[in-house]
Each structure stands twice: as C-alpha cells, then as structure tokens.
Enzyme design. Structure first.
Site, short mmCIF file in Angstrom:
data_model
loop_
_atom_site.label_atom_id
_atom_site.label_comp_id
_atom_site.label_asym_id
_atom_site.label_seq_id
_atom_site.Cartn_x
_atom_site.Cartn_y
_atom_site.Cartn_z
N ALA A 185 -20.54 23.58 -5.90
CA ALA A 185 -19.11 23.41 -5.69
C ALA A 185 -18.84 22.42 -4.56
CB ALA A 185 -18.46 24.76 -5.37
N PRO A 186 -17.76 21.62 -4.65
CA PRO A 186 -16.75 21.65 -5.70
C PRO A 186 -17.09 20.85 -6.95
CG PRO A 186 -16.08 20.14 -4.00
CD PRO A 186 -17.36 20.76 -3.52
N GLY A 187 -18.21 20.12 -7.00
CA GLY A 187 -18.66 19.61 -8.28
C GLY A 187 -18.77 18.12 -8.47
N SER A 188 -18.60 17.31 -7.44
CA SER A 188 -18.67 15.86 -7.64
C SER A 188 -20.08 15.42 -8.04
CB SER A 188 -18.25 15.13 -6.36
OG SER A 188 -16.90 15.42 -6.05
N ASP A 250 -22.88 28.17 -7.86
CA ASP A 250 -22.40 28.29 -6.49
C ASP A 250 -22.27 29.76 -6.15
OD1 ASP A 250 -21.36 26.30 -4.32
OD2 ASP A 250 -20.11 28.09 -4.16
N ASP A 277 -26.39 33.62 -5.40
CA ASP A 277 -27.00 33.17 -4.16
C ASP A 277 -28.16 32.26 -4.55
OD1 ASP A 277 -28.62 32.94 -1.90
OD2 ASP A 277 -28.24 34.98 -1.22
N CYS A 358 -25.69 16.88 4.61
CA CYS A 358 -24.84 15.93 5.33
C CYS A 358 -25.00 16.17 6.83
CB CYS A 358 -23.39 16.01 4.89
SG CYS A 358 -22.64 17.63 5.08
#
Length: 894
Positions: A185-188, A250, A277, A358
């Site tokens: 998620a969110p799925g990009s 997710d 999980d 990130c």
C-alpha cells in the site's frame, strides 16, 4: 515504507480541517486558513550522524544538505499498457508543452516545462520544478493541471515520487511469472509490477486470434520494443492471455483498500490483494500433478519495500526534521530482517528479491541485507546482484561496507565488540538500548566479504530526488533459515535464560524477544512493526516465557517446499487420530495466521492417545470477519453449467475460446446476485484451494458483469461492466457489436446521455445510426476503431453501450466520460443528462432508462467510495504515515 508518527498540522493540507466536499468544519464558512510557523529544517543529531557516516567532502556535504532542504519536484508516470501510456504521453508533448514553453516570466526568462525523467524507460516518467505562483498565474499551466487531474482520476497517470519508481524496474519481471509485493500500500509500485505482468498480452492475443480463428477484430501494430514480450512463446499456455500473477499484500486493512483503489483501475484478472503481516505471509497451496502430494506456491519475483524510518523523505515530509531520532531506525531493524528472510523463503530458486527503503541509514539497509543473508546460511544460497549496468542514466552511489551505529543517546559505536566491552563495565551488564549485533558490519563467518558495494544508494543532491536504497538479491539454492539469535544487550544479560523478565524499556520493540513465540521462526512478529504498520496487533499468541533452568532451542521455520515430492501428503481421516489431526489444522490455521503446519508436526504435538477436547470448527462467517473493517465475503466460483453463465454466453455470443470456468461471485451462497467477477486460472486455483486455511484474501478478479433491470424478459439482465470490457470484448459475437469510426459520433455519445434513436432520430448518430436502430435491446459492445485519418484520434477502445426502447447510453461513470472528452477532444463541455417526460414514462421507457441512470450512478459512487476510503485513511493516519515514499506528490496548484 517510511511510515511514522508524522501528521500534518490542522488537517490533510496543513490548514484548518475541511469536510469531504471541501467545506471547513464548525460551520465557519468564512474562517481564514490558519497559519503556522515554518518548520526549521535543521536537526543537530541528524546532521552529525550523516556528516560522520557519509564522509562527503565539505563541498558535497553542503550540496547534500542544501538539496534536502529544497522542495521536491512534482513527478508523475504514465500508466497502463505501454501502447496506451505512449498515446497519453503524446498529448502532453504535443498539446500542453508547446503552450507552456511560450510563457515567459516578468524578467523575460522562459518557464521551464515538464521534462522526462532521464533514466526512466521510454520517457514515461516526468517531473517539473515550476513554482506554484507561476502555475496559478498562467492559463496553459492550469490546462495542464486539469489534464493531470483528469487522467489521474481514471488511472492513466500515477502521481509518484521518482525514486519510488526504481525498485520495480530492477525486478526483471517477465510474462508468465508470479510476483509478490509484501508491503504494497498504497500501490504505486504494485501498479508498475501489474503492468509488467500483462506486458505483451494484447499483441499475443491478437496473434492467437489471427492464427487460430482467422479473426482480425482487434488488430494493432506491435511495438518493436515489445517483440520479446509479445512472442507467443513468452506466455503460450492460455491463448495469449497472461498467466502470470501479482499478489499485493499489506498488513493494514485500511491501507489495503487504498491498494485496491490503485490497482483496480488496471482491470487485471491476474491480481490478488491480501492482508497479512509480511513476516508471517503464509504458504499458499496450488494444484499438484500428484494428487497424493501437496504443492505450494513459490514466487519468481518478490518486492520487499519495507516499513522504514523514512529519513530519505525529508524533502517531502518536513516534520521529520523535528521528529528524527536514532531510535526510529533501531526500532525497525529486526522487523526488516524478518521481512527479508521471509521473502527469501517464499522465493523460487533462481528468483530475485528487491529490497528497498526510503531511508539513508545503513542500520535499515546494508545491515539488514547482511543479516538476512547470514540467516539464510550465507552467500552460497543468496547473492547480491550487481545492477550497476541497469538504468545507466540514474546517478547513484555504491552501498556501504563500513558504518557506525548511533544509539539513543547520540553516542556513535564503531563495532559490536566495542558494545560488548562497554557492557562489561556496567553494573547490570547491559549495553546501549536497542543496539544489537546485526546492526554492525559482519566481522566473522561467511558474510564478512559480502559485496555490499553492489547495493544502490540514491541521494537527493545527485539528481534532485528523494533519498532511497535498493538491493537486488538472487536465490541460488534452497536453505533452512537459521533461528533468529536472542538479541541480548551484553554477555552478562542472562536474566531471560533464568526466567527473570528484563525491565521494560521505552519502546515495546525492546521487549519483543521475551514475548515472541518460540514455536517457529516465521512467527517472529515485532511490536515495532505492529505499531508501524497497523493499530491492530497481529493475531499471534505471545506467551511470557516460563521460568526454566535452560532456554529451549528455537524451532526451525516451516520451509516452503518447491518440489512436490518434498511435501508430505495430507492423509485422509481414516481413524480418530487422523480426524483429530485434521480438525486441529483446520482450527489453528485461520486463528494463528501462521504458515501451514506439516502433518507430521501435528502428529507429534497431538498423539493418538490425547484426551484433549476437539476444537469446534470455526464458522466461515467468523473466519472472514475483520477486526477493523466489515465482513469479507468469500470467493465462490461458478460452474460453467450455471444457468446465468449459460444465458450470458448465449446472449453475447461469447466465443468458446473464452474460458467459462473462471467466473466468481462474492457471497456465501455462491450464486449470482449483483455482480460476477472474472479471474485468471492461477488466481482461481489459489482462492479456492486456500479457502479456510488462514489466508486473508480481500480482493481478487475483475468485475465482469453487473445485474441490470431490463425492459423485457428477452433482454439479458447482466450488462458488461466497463472494467471487464477490455478482457471480454474481443470474444463477443458480431450480433452484439457496434463499430464506430467517426470522431464526432463518439463525442455525441460522451457528452449526451440517452440520445434518442426513435422516430428517425437514429440518423443523427451518423455511421452507427442504422446499426443501433436494428440491434436488439440490452448491453452491447461499442468498438471504437479510428480509421487513421485524424492524427489526434487514434485510440482504439471498447465501451459498454446500453440500448433501450428509444435511446442509447454509454455505460461509463462521469469521470471516465469527462476524461475521455478532454483527452480525445480537448473539450470540457458539461455532460448533458436528458430527463424523461411523464408521458414517455407511461410506455415503460422512462422506468428502464431510470434504471440505467441508477446503474451508471452506482458505478460512479463505487469510485467515489474508494476515493473516500483513501481520504479517510489519510485523515486518520496522516498523509506521511500512509507510506512516505509512495504518498501522492502535491498537485501543482491548489
């Protein structure tokens, strides 16, 4: 990833809160937007740590911090099939950029237009650095913004930060492969992977139709760059249809619905969304060639874009300048290792895992990679792939081989040996809180000389991006993961072995070892991850360790078995012991969420002489109930002999080449009630074979047919849904097909709802008028096939068209109509909804058309509900907390 407790002040956009219609709350309609002081972009500990860690020159150090303090460029990516994405991209290049380049500032300097990201293939990713005050001022930018919003709403454009586009590009995902996105998620990124799953599918299907049936309904020109993917040998077993699959997972239930919202726009029958999980993702049964033995799915490609501290998103999440502490990364390290180890367990031999964060912190990056490879028994089983030749225009740095660890007091530690020596000098024998051995570079064993320089680091000052870390791992051989070592604070810390609890520390993650179940490695779930990914704890029992003289050895993880012969067969219940054994497995799996337990393990735990009471079977409804959401309806497949399927096939003249054993409904009765879905064969097998085994499926398939009120009994009451049309329309018989070539005719159908066809008005529809006059009532396919005479009208489409007594209607939500008008005609004309007069309603036409209006309205409301789910999640969790590297880039204008 990058989830943290970073919330915007005041509301989703940093000012006063507004309702979903844009009105401010408390009925203060004229209340000015609240102002807050700017966040000071400085953090002494953060800067001290990375200045010491990265060892940049003074000049580069300044470039590094200056870049992190600038706003991030707005970026977006063209989505969908490659041919369609290129067509939409041409609009940007030919319609909008020429107008933008004509703009000049007050000083006479030209405005910088959007530019392609240099390293992204086929220039399908773009970014822009134009200030918002310039965008608001000039009409060409406003027109471009309207284009972005419109195409994003229908899924043709994804607003995505450029560095988050990198991991899928390194997956090397090919047709026919199975992929898993563990933290999706969110799925990009998942959307990128799904596009790869279907790469070349359209061209392959055209070749099959031409070769096998002589039909040429959908002929298009193949892209030369897609020739490999378009070859029938690339995915030959299903008449050109993609046999690959993506499972997008997710842990958070609300975020998983954002994931569905992102992915359902791609209309893929080859996708499943799960809610697990990531450290406990279960084994999934698939068909076996030997009915006496089990077979479990192992993935060709896995993306582990894990939860992280997110300090690479400082340019986007400005609150992190205040919130960053060394403990953010330390609390996630163990969870990240567990996710990566689980990914490697679920991978095929020869497959690859892409691990990414990130974060710039080696504790979450190189240290995790080294620790995971060590637990997987070394580089002879898992190797780091050198990707320096991939994406050659992407500026990056090599991974680190040496680094220091900063503890919660900001003290820097050079090695684990240094921590151990320090611990010996303390009264309680404790080292610094949360610091564990695996956070340091390996100094012994097989992993000492790991080529960590093959990892990829992206820094903000290199190419005006966010910070990111990516590593590609290749599984060379099967392995049995080593048990996770007890994360002791120092050699003297023997309290756990003696049954004495350690003092509870500030974060629950510090106490996770004493609470972690010791039955299986894959049951290791940290509270740090639970707090990071969801508010609901994982459904795993966490008993306190009983006092013992000597700690019990940790059990090995149930290993995923690739070869059928390595998996013990499920024996039939021929006696009481066998029956008890099967009931225990059935009862335990849905509750625990653990991977499948081998039958021999159950036998050892439950001998035939056991007098324990047999657990009651868990009702299906209880298994499906979500603790933080509604009931999840089961997935039930329909027989090809089902009366509804037979009627639909006959009415639409669907070719026998289209499979009829993949239709599915979502209700416990297993009968068509409101909607019929379609999935690929592999998705069907997984959903059916794993029902009731603890797998948490929340979405799968494409909505193909929707029940519709019809004007007469002779008309099929199941219309083709717009999202299912791209899959089905090539197989629909000619009796239910209307072909359109004229641009203006399409425009009339888009702008006007219910154009009349009675009393000679059908002639106003030009080339299709006579055809729609004569075709039978009900749903049919409008096949748009431009003849090539208009360079701005080249998009081939298939759309659902409903014919009533006296009128027609395109069965498209208003968002799709408006986006198509803007894309094809550069037209923002308001849609016209012709209301019926009372006199017309007497003959039943008004009632039928009202039903059609309600159906289209319902389609639009479905989209709106998904948008609402996304907004609610952002409101409750904070936009940055949704997923820092994937959060939508702010629109160029407000």
């Amino acid at each position: 990833m990058g989830r943290g407790n970073h919330k915007r002040r005041g509301g989703p956009r940093g000012g006063m809160r507004r309702d979903k219609k844009g009105n401010n709350d408390n009925n203060q309609t004229h209340r000015p937007y609240e102002k807050y002081p700017d966040i000071v972009k400085s953090n002494e500990r953060l800067e001290a740590y990375y200045d010491n860690l990265l060892e940049f020159s003074e000049e580069e150090k300044k470039e590094f911090w200056d870049a992190l303090k600038r706003e991030l460029p707005n970026s977006f990516r063209f989505c969908g099939s490659k041919g369609h994405a290129l067509a939409v991209k041409r609009l940007l290049q030919e319609r909008y950029i020429p107008e933008i380049t004509k703009i000049t500032h007050m000083d006479g300097q030209p405005v910088t237009p959007p530019e392609p990201v240099p390293w992204y293939p086929d220039n399908l990713a773009w970014w822009m650095t134009t200030p918002k005050n310039v965008i608001r001022k000039f009409p060409p930018f406003k027109a471009f913004q309207r284009f972005l919003v419109s195409e994003t709403s229908v899924g043709n454009i994804s607003r995505q930060e450029v560095v988050s586009m990198i991991p899928p590009l390194l997956m090397d995902l090919k047709p026919g492969m199975t992929a898993l996105d563990l933290c999706a998620a969110p799925g990009s990124k998942a959307a990128q992977l799904l596009e790869m799953v279907h790469r070349g599918e359209e061209a392959r299907m055209h070749k099959v139709m031409r070769t096998l049936t002589g039909e040429d309904k959908l002929e298009t020109k193949d892209d030369p760059e897609e020739e490999e993917a378009a070859k029938l040998e690339a995915d030959p077993s299903d008449d050109g249809r993609s046999t690959g699959m993506l499972i997008a997972n997710d842990m958070d239930y609300k975020r998983s619905h954002m994931l569905i919202h992102q992915l359902k726009r791609l209309s893929s029958p080859n996708m499943i969304v799960t809610n697990h999980d990531a450290t406990l993702f279960p084994q999934l049964k698939i068909p076996s060639t030997d009915p006496s033995k089990n077979n479990y799915l192992r993935f060709d490609r896995i993306l582990a874009d894990v939860p992280c501290s997110g300090d690479g998103t400082l340019r986007k999440n400005v609150n992190m300048w205040n919130d960053w502490t060394p403990g953010n990364a330390m609390g996630l390290h163990t969870t990240q290792v567990r996710i990566l180890v689980r990914a490697l367990q679920l991978l095929k031999v020869g497959g690859r895992v892409v691990y990414s964060t990130c974060s710039m912190n080696p504790i979450e990056n190189e240290a995790v990679v080294a620790a995971a490879i060590e637990r997987c028994c070394g580089p002879e089983n898992v190797e780091i792939i050198d990707c320096s030749d991939r994406l050659p225009l992407l500026k990056r740095r090599e991974g680190m081989k040496k680094w220091k660890v900063m503890d919660k007091t900001s003290k820097l530690w050079n090695s684990w040996q240094e921590v151990e020596e320090y611990a010996k000098t303390t009264e309680d024998g404790m080292g610094p809180q949360r610091v564990v051995r695996t956070m340091f570079p390996p100094v012994e064993g097989d992993c000492v000389d790991l080529p960590l320089e093959r990892c990829m680091r992206v820094y903000s000052h290199l190419q005006d991006t966010g910070g990111f870390f990516i590593t590609v791992l290749h599984k060379k051989a099967d392995f049995k993961a080593k048990p996770e070592e007890a994360q002791k604070k120092a050699p003297k810390d023997t309290s756990a072995a003696n049954g004495v609890k350690r003092p509870r520390e500030e974060n629950a993650a510090d106490d996770q070892e004493s609470k972690r179940p010791k039955t299986a490695e894959t049951a290791d779930v940290s509270e740090a991850q639970t707090k990071t990914q969801t508010e609901e704890p994982a459904p795993v029992a966490k008993p306190e360790p009983a006092p013992v003289a000597k700690p019990e050895p940790e059990a090995e993880a149930p290993e995923v078995t690739e070869k059928v012969e390595d998996v013990p067969a499920e024996p039939k219940a021929e006696n009481g012991a066998e029956a008890l054994k099967e009931e225990l497995v059935a009862a335990i799996a849905p509750v625990s969420g653990l991977p499948d337990v081998e039958m021999k393990d159950v036998t050892e735990a439950t001998p035939a002489t056991s007098t324990a009471a047999t657990p009651a079977p868990v009702p299906a409804a209880e298994r499906k109930k979500r603790p933080d959401g509604p009931f999840e309806e089961p997935f039930k497949y329909l027989s090809p002999d089902n009366d509804v399927i037979k009627d639909v096939t006959k009415f639409y003249g669907i070719s026998p080449r289209f499979p009829t054993d993949r239709y599915m409904v979502r209700n416990a009765m297993g009968e068509p009630a409101k909607a019929i879905y379609y999935t690929s064969a592999l998705v069907r097998d997984i959903l059916t074979m794993n029902e009731g085994r603890g797998a948490k499926f929340i979405h799968g398939g494409v909505k193909m047919f929707v029940k519709q009120d019809a004007p007469s009994a002779e008309v099929c009451r199941w219309r083709i849904q717009s999202e299912g049309m791209p899959i089905l329309h090539g197989y629909v018989g000619t009796d239910r097909v209307v072909t359109l070539k004229n641009k203006e005719t399409l425009k009339k159908l888009l702008v006007e709802m219910f154009p009349k066809i009675s009393d000679g008005l059908w002639q106003q529809l030009g080339e299709i008028g006579e055809r729609v006059r004569d075709i039978g009532m009900g749903c049919c396919v409008l096949r748009v096939e431009p003849d090539g005479s208009d360079p701005e009208f080249t998009e081939r489409m298939a759309l659902p068209l409903w014919k009533s007594f006296q009128s027609l209607n395109l069965m498209l939500p208003k968002e799709d109509r408006s986006a198509m008008l803007l894309r094809i005609f550069n037209d923002t004309t308001p849609l016209i909804n012709i209301t019926q007069k009372p006199a017309v309603k007497k003959n039943g036409e008004g009632k039928a058309e009202e039903a059609v209006v309600e159906a289209v309205k319902e389609d639009s409301e479905d989209n709106a509900k998904l948008e609402e789910v996304e907004e609610v999640v952002k409101e409750e969790l904070g936009e940055e907390e949704v997923k820092a590297d994937e959060a939508a880039v702010n629109a160029p204008t407000e």
